[in-house]
Design a protein around this motif. Structure first.
Motif, PDB file in Angstrom:
ATOM      1  N   LEU A  96     -46.328   2.407 -16.403  1.00  0.00           N
ATOM      2  CA  LEU A  96     -46.731   3.611 -17.581  1.00  0.00           C
ATOM      3  C   LEU A  96     -46.204   5.209 -16.986  1.00  0.00           C
ATOM      4  O   LEU A  96     -45.568   5.672 -18.205  1.00  0.00           O
ATOM      5  CB  LEU A  96     -48.356   3.214 -18.258  1.00  0.00           C
ATOM      6  N   PHE A  97     -46.772   5.884 -16.043  1.00  0.00           N
ATOM      7  CA  PHE A  97     -46.520   6.620 -16.093  1.00  0.00           C
ATOM      8  C   PHE A  97     -44.779   6.844 -15.354  1.00  0.00           C
ATOM      9  O   PHE A  97     -44.590   8.102 -15.671  1.00  0.00           O
ATOM     10  CB  PHE A  97     -47.381   7.621 -14.235  1.00  0.00           C
ATOM     11  N   TYR A  98     -44.163   6.139 -14.790  1.00  0.00           N
ATOM     12  CA  TYR A  98     -43.381   5.636 -14.249  1.00  0.00           C
ATOM     13  C   TYR A  98     -42.378   6.063 -15.225  1.00  0.00           C
ATOM     14  O   TYR A  98     -41.419   6.548 -15.417  1.00  0.00           O
ATOM     15  CB  TYR A  98     -43.157   5.106 -13.279  1.00  0.00           C
ATOM     16  N   ARG A  99     -42.286   5.528 -16.089  1.00  0.00           N
ATOM     17  CA  ARG A  99     -41.666   5.155 -17.635  1.00  0.00           C
ATOM     18  C   ARG A  99     -42.085   6.398 -18.374  1.00  0.00           C
ATOM     19  O   ARG A  99     -40.463   7.076 -18.842  1.00  0.00           O
ATOM     20  CB  ARG A  99     -42.214   4.254 -18.368  1.00  0.00           C
ATOM     21  N   ALA A 100     -42.946   7.005 -18.685  1.00  0.00           N
ATOM     22  CA  ALA A 100     -42.917   8.318 -19.115  1.00  0.00           C
ATOM     23  C   ALA A 100     -42.516   9.529 -18.444  1.00  0.00           C
ATOM     24  O   ALA A 100     -41.782  10.085 -19.031  1.00  0.00           O
ATOM     25  CB  ALA A 100     -44.499   8.517 -18.882  1.00  0.00           C
ATOM     26  N   ALA A 101     -42.744   9.410 -17.303  1.00  0.00           N
ATOM     27  CA  ALA A 101     -41.678  10.826 -16.371  1.00  0.00           C
ATOM     28  C   ALA A 101     -40.193   9.920 -16.839  1.00  0.00           C
ATOM     29  O   ALA A 101     -39.035  11.240 -16.556  1.00  0.00           O
ATOM     30  CB  ALA A 101     -42.435  10.423 -15.339  1.00  0.00           C
ATOM     31  N   GLU A 150     -37.367  13.041 -18.047  1.00  0.00           N
ATOM     32  CA  GLU A 150     -35.862  13.114 -17.471  1.00  0.00           C
ATOM     33  C   GLU A 150     -34.838  12.889 -17.719  1.00  0.00           C
ATOM     34  O   GLU A 150     -33.176  13.527 -17.539  1.00  0.00           O
ATOM     35  CB  GLU A 150     -36.163  12.880 -15.716  1.00  0.00           C
ATOM     36  N   GLU A 151     -35.049  11.676 -18.958  1.00  0.00           N
ATOM     37  CA  GLU A 151     -33.568  10.768 -18.888  1.00  0.00           C
ATOM     38  C   GLU A 151     -33.108  12.102 -20.900  1.00  0.00           C
ATOM     39  O   GLU A 151     -32.159  11.475 -21.253  1.00  0.00           O
ATOM     40  CB  GLU A 151     -33.263   9.539 -19.106  1.00  0.00           C
ATOM     41  N   GLY A 152     -34.363  12.685 -21.156  1.00  0.00           N
ATOM     42  CA  GLY A 152     -34.423  13.140 -22.556  1.00  0.00           C
ATOM     43  C   GLY A 152     -33.986  12.215 -24.006  1.00  0.00           C
ATOM     44  O   GLY A 152     -33.951  12.050 -24.620  1.00  0.00           O
ATOM     45  N   ARG A 153     -34.922  10.801 -22.915  1.00  0.00           N
ATOM     46  CA  ARG A 153     -35.848   9.952 -23.920  1.00  0.00           C
ATOM     47  C   ARG A 153     -36.473  10.593 -24.663  1.00  0.00           C
ATOM     48  O   ARG A 153     -38.274   9.866 -24.396  1.00  0.00           O
ATOM     49  CB  ARG A 153     -35.598   8.550 -23.803  1.00  0.00           C
ATOM     50  N   ARG A 156     -42.885  19.436 -30.430  1.00  0.00           N
ATOM     51  CA  ARG A 156     -41.994  19.452 -28.692  1.00  0.00           C
ATOM     52  C   ARG A 156     -40.914  19.035 -28.167  1.00  0.00           C
ATOM     53  O   ARG A 156     -40.759  19.612 -27.828  1.00  0.00           O
ATOM     54  CB  ARG A 156     -43.867  19.158 -28.138  1.00  0.00           C
ATOM     55  N   ALA A 157     -41.521  17.678 -29.275  1.00  0.00           N
ATOM     56  CA  ALA A 157     -40.160  16.842 -28.494  1.00  0.00           C
ATOM     57  C   ALA A 157     -38.684  18.106 -29.084  1.00  0.00           C
ATOM     58  O   ALA A 157     -37.818  17.825 -28.702  1.00  0.00           O
ATOM     59  CB  ALA A 157     -40.015  15.133 -28.942  1.00  0.00           C
ATOM     60  N   ALA A 158     -39.501  18.532 -30.756  1.00  0.00           N
ATOM     61  CA  ALA A 158     -37.917  18.893 -31.024  1.00  0.00           C
ATOM     62  C   ALA A 158     -37.261  20.593 -30.556  1.00  0.00           C
ATOM     63  O   ALA A 158     -36.511  20.172 -30.246  1.00  0.00           O
ATOM     64  CB  ALA A 158     -38.377  18.804 -32.542  1.00  0.00           C
ATOM     65  N   TYR A 159     -38.397  20.447 -29.583  1.00  0.00           N
ATOM     66  CA  TYR A 159     -38.613  22.032 -29.150  1.00  0.00           C
ATOM     67  C   TYR A 159     -37.225  21.954 -27.572  1.00  0.00           C
ATOM     68  O   TYR A 159     -36.538  22.617 -27.026  1.00  0.00           O
ATOM     69  CB  TYR A 159     -39.867  22.723 -28.459  1.00  0.00           C
ATOM     70  N   ARG A 207     -31.225  24.176 -19.774  1.00  0.00           N
ATOM     71  CA  ARG A 207     -32.487  23.022 -19.712  1.00  0.00           C
ATOM     72  C   ARG A 207     -31.921  22.681 -18.132  1.00  0.00           C
ATOM     73  O   ARG A 207     -30.449  22.487 -17.765  1.00  0.00           O
ATOM     74  CB  ARG A 207     -31.678  21.831 -20.319  1.00  0.00           C
ATOM     75  N   GLY A 208     -32.434  22.590 -16.776  1.00  0.00           N
ATOM     76  CA  GLY A 208     -31.655  21.731 -15.550  1.00  0.00           C
ATOM     77  C   GLY A 208     -32.796  20.726 -15.802  1.00  0.00           C
ATOM     78  O   GLY A 208     -33.798  20.422 -16.130  1.00  0.00           O
ATOM     79  N   SER A 209     -31.790  19.493 -14.801  1.00  0.00           N
ATOM     80  CA  SER A 209     -32.271  18.353 -14.842  1.00  0.00           C
ATOM     81  C   SER A 209     -33.566  18.114 -13.913  1.00  0.00           C
ATOM     82  O   SER A 209     -33.841  18.840 -12.703  1.00  0.00           O
ATOM     83  CB  SER A 209     -31.351  17.237 -13.855  1.00  0.00           C
ATOM     84  N   THR A 210     -34.597  17.689 -13.857  1.00  0.00           N
ATOM     85  CA  THR A 210     -35.998  17.718 -13.624  1.00  0.00           C
ATOM     86  C   THR A 210     -36.074  15.720 -12.931  1.00  0.00           C
ATOM     87  O   THR A 210     -36.007  15.160 -13.335  1.00  0.00           O
ATOM     88  CB  THR A 210     -37.118  18.049 -14.248  1.00  0.00           C
ATOM     89  N   SER A 211     -37.018  16.295 -11.648  1.00  0.00           N
ATOM     90  CA  SER A 211     -36.958  14.762 -11.185  1.00  0.00           C
ATOM     91  C   SER A 211     -39.345  15.020 -11.240  1.00  0.00           C
ATOM     92  O   SER A 211     -39.876  16.323 -10.920  1.00  0.00           O
ATOM     93  CB  SER A 211     -37.146  14.453  -9.722  1.00  0.00           C
TER      94      SER A 211
END
Lengths: 406, 173
Positions: free
Chosen positions: B30-35, B39-42, B83-86, B95-99
């Motif tokens: 669950l945690f990894y899918r959430a991250a 990170e992929e903007g989903r 928040r997703a809308a923001y 926006r910069g890619s995150t890990s």
């Protein structure tokens, strides 16, 4: 920068223009520290944070580190956060309680709550009759208004109330009896004045903050005023436009962005907090770097202090407030939601951080020297909320301090 | 003690350990899918990882020890969609890619169908110059709930080690 260039930098041709060099030139920044930050009253905190004897707050005025504490006689005292022996800082936290004394971690020298040296380990090695008072830490001026604590490094500056002048009224109207909920800080890569500009610029809101544009229609044309007070202070005011619970326009935007159904159409639950619809929204700006934001009828109440770190680096310290008699439910709500729009993570301030960052990245352009301050140019100290009235007032005070004409 | 008795005891002890291991695997997933979704903007898929009345909030470690002034708090999927809308454009920020690197995942309690979990995270972010910075680090304190055979976030509290936030702190934590 050579002297001739520097001279032209200060030679502002009118009160309608800013030479953009003041946003990045190190020489200007250094002069501002000496002529503005060491000459004006600087915000520290709220008296409720220093309720008990020995409670203290620390504050840095650029490189001048200070302690403000509640002394045994109940009065506030301020002195340098600096051991008179080797110069180490006595307190490293933003706030705390030191008990009866500040003890230096280096050689154990102790200072009472008025900065007097009271403890000198192995005192005899300093010879007979050593005068401890030689090593007292110099005090600096500390005064408060509406329980807001300020310090001033200049012994010749006018008293705090004289300095505040016209901005005392909005401070009292919004903040006469408050409690502190907490503090939060963030950095931004830009000059401190960009934050002062932003707090006096009602023009940007509709465009910088999609949230504002979504909630309020026709921000640029709707009611609201900006009032400039002497010495660079100001008050930006605008009313609650329509029912603040109606976020239909925001929902439309959200639906448009996400394609998702918002499940509470039309209204948000009324927050269980003390609010004052009639007073609307107020941003009281205190020259040079303090902005009290009392927004959405007082449901968001935050003080911002833009601390200069370098010509292109600023730290914004924020203090969140609630009415002193707020209910437990109201306190819980405010603790959860007050900062939602503020800070570099905030739904509003996040965009302000982006704006000042973009200015810093691009403002030094050889072909574009000036920034105009001529929106709503007219006589008097009162303008429409989107006018540059308070910006002109701020830079008039800035020029006075810097010793340059208009 | 005879061998049969020993085997029975080991079986009794091993069962909870196996069950706990299965829980931990599901929680980590669950945690990894959430991250990954963040990170992929989903972002809207990420919202669906929360219970309908789920809460997502962030706070500095210093303020958690004080009165509890949060950086933000979103309640319910409506608040999470906002928040997703923001993230999807209501903010005009760079926006910069995150890990997000997540570790030290530990079950700390169970109450009915709710599981309390603690974990640590480190987050990197690509800055405006295209370089990757250490953006923030801290802890997740989660209360998870099982709905329809799936684990969901009932309450996710992000505790930030920072005392001072960087200039752009709008990215998903």
């Amino acid at each position: 920068m050579d002297t001739a260039t520097r001279g032209s930098l200060f030679d502002l041709p009118s009160d309608r223009l800013i030479d953009r060099g003041i946003y990045y030139e190190p020489a200007v920044f250094a002069e501002e520290i000496e002529k503005i930050f060491k000459k004006t009253w600087q915000f520290v905190g709220h008296e409720s944070e220093l309720a008990a004897i020995g409670d203290y707050l620390t504050v840095d005025i650029y490189d001048q580190r200070l302690i403000v504490t509640r002394a045994k006689d109940g009065a506030l005292r301020a002195f340098y956060n600096n051991c008179t022996h080797r110069g180490a800082a006595l307190a490293t936290e933003t706030k705390g309680n030191c008990g009866n004394a500040f003890r230096c971690m280096y050689h154990g020298w102790s200072f009472d709550l008025e900065g007097r040296l009271t403890g000198l380990p192995r005192r005899s090695s300093y010879g007979p009759g050593v005068d401890l008072s030689m090593y007292n830490i110099p005090q600096v001026r500390v005064e408060s208004f509406a329980k807001f604590i300020f310090v001033c490094l200049d012994s010749a500056a006018p008293d705090l109330e004289t300095f505040l002048g016209g901005v005392k009224a909005p401070l009292l109207e919004t903040s006469a009896d408050v409690q502190v909920l907490g503090r939060l800080s963030f950095f931004y890569p830009g000059n401190w004045k960009l934050w002062s500009d932003n707090a006096r610029d009602g023009y940007h809101a509709e465009y910088t903050h999609p949230l504002v544009g979504a909630v309020y229609r026709d921000v640029a044309e709707s009611a609201g005023t900006i009032q400039h007070f002497a010495k660079g202070h100001s008050k930006l005011w605008w009313p609650i436009e329509g029912d603040p619970r109606n976020i239909g326009q925001l929902q439309e935007k959200i639906l448009g962005v996400t394609g998702a159904q918002h499940n509470s159409p039309g209204t948000r639950p009324m927050p269980p907090v003390k609010i004052d619809f009639a007073r609307g929204n107020v941003i009281a700006a205190i020259f040079p770097n303090v902005h009290l934001q009392w927004l959405m009828a007082g449901s968001e109440h935050v003080m911002e202090i833009a601390r200069p770190i370098g010509p292109k680096q600023t730290r914004v310290d924020m203090i969140a407030f609630a009415p002193a008699d707020e209910s437990p439910e109201g306190i819980a709500f405010r603790l959860a939601k007050t900062m939602d729009s503020h800070s570099s993570a905030g739904k509003v301030t996040g965009d302000d951080c982006e704006a000042v960052t973009r200015i810093t990245e691009a403002v030094h352009a050889d072909g574009v020297q000036w920034t105009p301050l001529n929106r709503g140019l007219k006589e008097g100290d009162l303008g429409h909320k989107t006018d540059d009235t308070a910006l002109r007032g701020f830079y008039a005070a800035w020029r006075d301090h810097m010793g340059v004409g208009s | 003690m005879g061998g049969e008795a020993i085997n029975r005891k080991e079986e009794a002890m091993a069962q909870p350990v196996q069950a706990q291991q299965a829980d931990l695997t599901a929680i980590q997933d669950l945690f990894y899918r959430a991250a990954e979704m963040l990170e992929e903007g989903r972002f809207l898929e990420w919202v669906d990882l929360f219970a309908e009345d789920g809460v997502y909030t962030a706070i500095t470690a210093a303020n958690l020890k004080d009165r509890g002034l949060a950086i933000f708090t979103d309640r319910g999927r409506a608040g999470l969609r906002e928040r997703a809308a923001y993230w999807m454009g209501m903010w005009q920020v760079n926006r910069g890619s995150t890990s997000h690197v997540i570790g030290n995942v530990r079950l700390v309690g169970r109450d009915g169908d709710q599981i309390q979990v603690r974990s640590k995270f480190i987050m990197t972010r690509m800055n405006r110059d295209g370089l990757v910075d250490l953006h923030t680090a801290g802890s997740y304190q989660d209360v998870l709930t099982e709905r329809g055979g799936a684990l969901l976030f009932q309450h996710r509290r992000v505790i930030i080690d920072n005392r001072t936030l960087p200039s752009n702190f709008t990215d998903p934590l």
